[in-house]
Design an enzyme around this catalytic site. Structure first.
Site, PDB file in Angstrom:
ATOM      1  N   GLU A   8     -14.557 -31.423  35.057  1.00  0.00           N
ATOM      2  CA  GLU A   8     -13.190 -31.121  34.639  1.00  0.00           C
ATOM      3  C   GLU A   8     -12.376 -32.361  34.275  1.00  0.00           C
ATOM      4  OE1 GLU A   8     -14.659 -28.278  37.839  1.00  0.00           O
ATOM      5  OE2 GLU A   8     -14.244 -30.437  37.837  1.00  0.00           O
ATOM      6  N   ASP A  64     -21.955 -29.472  38.916  1.00  0.00           N
ATOM      7  CA  ASP A  64     -20.655 -29.553  39.573  1.00  0.00           C
ATOM      8  C   ASP A  64     -19.694 -30.436  38.769  1.00  0.00           C
ATOM      9  OD1 ASP A  64     -18.798 -28.933  41.478  1.00  0.00           O
ATOM     10  OD2 ASP A  64     -19.773 -30.004  43.123  1.00  0.00           O
ATOM     11  N   ASP A  98     -13.839 -23.953  44.870  1.00  0.00           N
ATOM     12  CA  ASP A  98     -13.663 -24.258  46.294  1.00  0.00           C
ATOM     13  C   ASP A  98     -12.565 -23.402  46.916  1.00  0.00           C
ATOM     14  OD1 ASP A  98     -15.553 -26.132  45.687  1.00  0.00           O
ATOM     15  OD2 ASP A  98     -14.165 -27.827  45.669  1.00  0.00           O
TER      16      ASP A  98
END
Length: 795
Positions: free
Chosen positions: A482, A479, A543
């Site tokens: 970024e 996850d 998401d």
């Protein structure tokens, strides 16, 4: 000359007035205050009058046999010009004022080189300084690009040099310098933009150029290519905006857009392809802004924060271009069979008791499934990654993993590469210098960010992940990734300007490598990516909002990522942010299960039995559809892995001659033979575009011809159609992929006008993909060796 000198002096005065430290300049983004880790707009630098511009002007020397030489770059400044109460921009040649003058070149001659990589691929490199870059291996490339001898010199005179190969030609014009690409039939594909291509004294469009920034003297390059009328551009990563990028400005900068509803991306990829028959890979990890006719309809303007240009050009139709591109950057290896099954998750399960209960309910309600995912709550403190199951809530994790495995479940675990000050590893990582640092050697952020360019960091990290894999964990959720500091200092020796976008690739690789080393499987579950990340499957769409817009953006993102070299992709079925409305969840289910990988995840409840019995049935129907289609999915996945194709496929990839197929962005091909049109909005029917030929409704058997149709929805709420002449392998229903009987395959023939049906078969444990040909009339099968499996033909 006096006028020109005055203009330069005014420019210098302007520079003095506007100059500020580099760090301050980083806080401005296209004239707006810059928020940390939002997408960087590089184009702003190329309208700054304090910068010096160099236009590619002529080929001053060139060895045609070696395909390399030098290009003269003529020095210019930009000025404003008033006409009829409108200020426009003009460019004027500039006499250098640098001191000492003899130490520098007013109009530098810099290296230009062409490499012929394959019959369809060529590479063009241009420098903006006389200093040759270090010959470092590129993480973006899958090995050293090859060399091809099929390209031949067909013209070499005072005007131009022309090389021709089986797929097309490249022309290098000498004065003024220009590159022209054509296909094998001589059709113009694209060409560089020259100063003389402007139609007036004002500069409507700057030519191919680079700048020397007034802020710090760094160079940045701006390749400019002509955009043809009717041209369409696709790719650039998992972009959620319109699939055709013409008319858009696309920032290739890894960021966390917090959903598929904006123009920012988790997975920007510096690659695009055109409907004219070519593709471009911008081999850089620096931020890039692509202006595809957004500010001038004549051109594609590629603004690179890189000081050099290293581009690969691919010639061919979409399939050929994707095959060539992934031959350079790597193809997606096959993930394990179990990963194609159902992944059940929520944010989050907190205990092994919940894990056992979810597994029991999946089997009780006969929902076929293979994976249970524990998100942020498996640690002692939620969100605080310490790589240890909470002792109080997971008293025996090894037993839990073994028990679930016996029942056909793998376990996936969440983690991330950031460590807050209260994390138990925070001090250790600082003391061992395993983190990204700022200019002072301290933390750029409040959190520690792992520096994956440091081999010691990778070893530390893989030891933690490896312990979990050895314990029996099947996959790691990779996850975030970024937020690598743009102003950070990295062990690689590069700054964040070059490491920020590369961070997801390093992160993906670290987890994929240790997983493959221990389990001999190619599987991660990652959110962020850059060019080359497709070598480490797989990635999901982030998401999504629990809305129709969230669903539409997710589909566009998946299609766009598939057009950027990624074979495998998933998304959170129903969306992520809040509890999914049942009606939306029902419509999202077939889209989710007719994707290469299928995960129910997000705010609770995600489990179907927590809605109602009717919804359990709907969930089960979509899951059973996928499990029965598993031989088709597995074989199509193998072909994708070999050819660089996406499982979730834009229609024009299969039908490049169909002009209507290039316009569709709310339908897709699942593999090469099944067309899916999800219900993006509520309704009992939807409009569908069908490419030329006959199409057979998978649920009702009704036959449709190519063109536009309004098709009613059947029991499963999506339009699912099969190409005429398809042989689709099915398998008996099982509750997990491990229970499937691959010795008995049902081959269903879908034939309206077709007399022959074609299909693919790939069996677990085998190495070969078998193309099957079936006579519809005689029901005879060709292409499968005896003894591989038993085929039952049905219609």
């Amino acid at each position: 000359m006096k006028t020109r000198t005055l203009s330069v002096l005014l420019g210098a005065t302007c520079m003095a007035a506007l100059a500020f430290p580099v760090k301050a300049q980083l806080n401005i983004n296209a004239g707006q205050p810059y928020l940390m880790n939002i997408a960087r707009d590089v184009s702003a630098d190329f309208s700054d009058f304090t910068n010096i511009f160099f236009f590619a002007d002529e080929l001053t020397s060139f060895d045609a046999d070696r395909a390399e030489g030098t290009t003269l770059w003529r020095r210019y400044n930009l000025f404003s010009r008033q006409a009829f109460n409108t200020n426009t921009v003009v460019a004027r040649p500039l006499r250098m004022l640098d001191f000492p003058g003899r130490a520098y070149d007013n109009n530098p001659e810099l290296r230009f080189k062409i490499d012929f990589v394959s019959s369809r691929t060529l590479r063009i490199r241009m420098l903006t300084t006389p200093v040759e870059p270090l010959d470092e291996p590129s993480l973006m490339l899958d090995g050293q690009p090859g060399a091809d001898t099929s390209w031949k010199i067909v013209r070499n005179d005072s005007a131009a040099v022309v090389y021709a190969g089986p797929a097309g030609s490249i022309t290098v014009e000498r004065r003024p310098w220009r590159i022209i690409l054509r296909n094998a039939q001589g059709k113009l594909l694209t060409q560089t933009w020259r100063m003389r291509d402007n139609d007036s004294t004002q500069v409507k469009l700057l030519p191919f150029n680079f700048i020397k920034r007034g802020a710090d003297n760094s160079r940045r390059i701006n390749p400019v290519f002509a955009l043809s009328p009717g041209e369409m551009i696709f790719g650039c990563g998992e972009s959620f905006t319109g699939l055709n990028k013409v008319g858009q400005k696309v920032n290739l900068f890894v960021t966390d857009p917090q959903g598929p509803e904006t123009d920012q991306m988790y997975k920007p990829i510096p690659f695009y392809l055109s409907n004219r028959g070519y593709g471009v890979f911008m081999h850089t990890s620096a931020p890039v802004t692509c202006d595809f006719g957004a500010t001038n309809i004549n051109a594609t303007k590629l603004f690179l924060a890189d000081e050099s240009m290293d581009f690969f050009f691919f010639l061919g139709d979409p399939k050929e271009v994707l095959d060539e591109y992934t031959s350079i950057t790597g193809k997606s290896p096959m993930p394990p069979l179990w990963s194609f099954g159902t992944w059940m998750s929520r944010i989050t399960y907190f205990s092994e008791k919940e894990g056992y209960e979810v597994a029991a309910n999946l089997r009780k309600h006969k929902v076929p499934s293979d994976v249970i995912h524990f998100d942020t709550g498996w640690f002692d403190v939620d969100w605080q990654c310490d790589y240890r199951f909470s002792p109080s809530r997971f008293p025996n994790p090894e037993k839990m993993l073994a028990d679930l495995r016996k029942d056909g479940f793998r376990v996936s675990l969440w983690q991330l590469p950031y460590f807050t000050p209260k994390n138990p590893f925070f001090r250790e990582l600082i003391e061992k210098n395993l983190h990204v640092r700022n200019d002072k050697g301290q933390l750029p952020y409040e959190d520690v960010v792992l520096d994956f360019s440091n081999p010691e960091t990778v070893r530390w990290y893989q030891q933690k992940i490896g312990n979990l894999i050895r314990m029996g964990v099947g996959a790691i959720k990779v996850d975030f990734g970024e937020a690598a500091p743009l102003e950070g200092q990295y062990a690689s020796g590069h700054s964040g300007l070059y490491e920020h976008n590369l961070y997801p690739l390093r992160y993906n690789k670290a987890v994929a490598d240790i997983t493959r080393e221990i389990n001999n499987e190619n599987i991660i579950w990652a959110r962020s990516a850059w060019a080359g990340s497709q070598r480490y499957p797989l990635h999901w769409g982030g998401d999504a909002a629990n809305t129709n817009y969230g669903m539409a953006g997710t589909l566009r993102g998946g299609l766009s990522l598939g057009l950027s070299g990624f074979s495998f992709w998933s998304h959170d079925i129903g969306g992520f942010v809040v509890s999914t409305p049942e009606e939306l969840y029902r419509r999202w289910l077939p889209f989710g299960f007719l994707s290469s990988h299928s995960r129910a995840h997000g705010a609770p409840p995600t489990e179907p039995w927590l809605y109602n019995e009717s919804f359990v049935k709907a969930f089960r129907q979509s899951a059973e559809l996928k499990y029965r289609l598993m031989p088709y999915i597995y074989a199509q996945a193998k072909e994708c892995s070999e050819k660089g194709l996406p499982m979730l496929r834009a229609l024009f990839v299969e039908f490049p001659e169909d002009k209507g197929a290039w316009l569709v962005e709310d339908q897709y091909l699942f593999g090469s033979q099944i067309l899916v049109a999800p219900l993006i909005e509520s309704g009992a029917e939807r409009d569908v575009y069908l490419p030329k030929g006959k199409w057979i409704d998978y649920q009702t058997g009704k036959v449709y011809t190519g063109g536009y149709h309004t098709i009613p929805v059947a029991d499963i709420p999506a339009i699912i159609l099969v190409r005429d002449g398809s042989a689709i392998p099915h398998i008996g229903l099982a509750q997990s992929t491990g229970e499937m009987d691959w010795s008995r395959i049902e081959l269903k023939l879908y034939a309206a006008d077709a007399t022959e049906a074609a299909g693919l078969l790939f069996l677990p444990g085998d190495e070969q993909l078998y193309p099957l040909q079936v006579s519809v009339k005689n029901k005879t099968v060709r292409g499968l060796p005896d003894g591989k499996t038993t085929l039952k033909l049905t219609r």
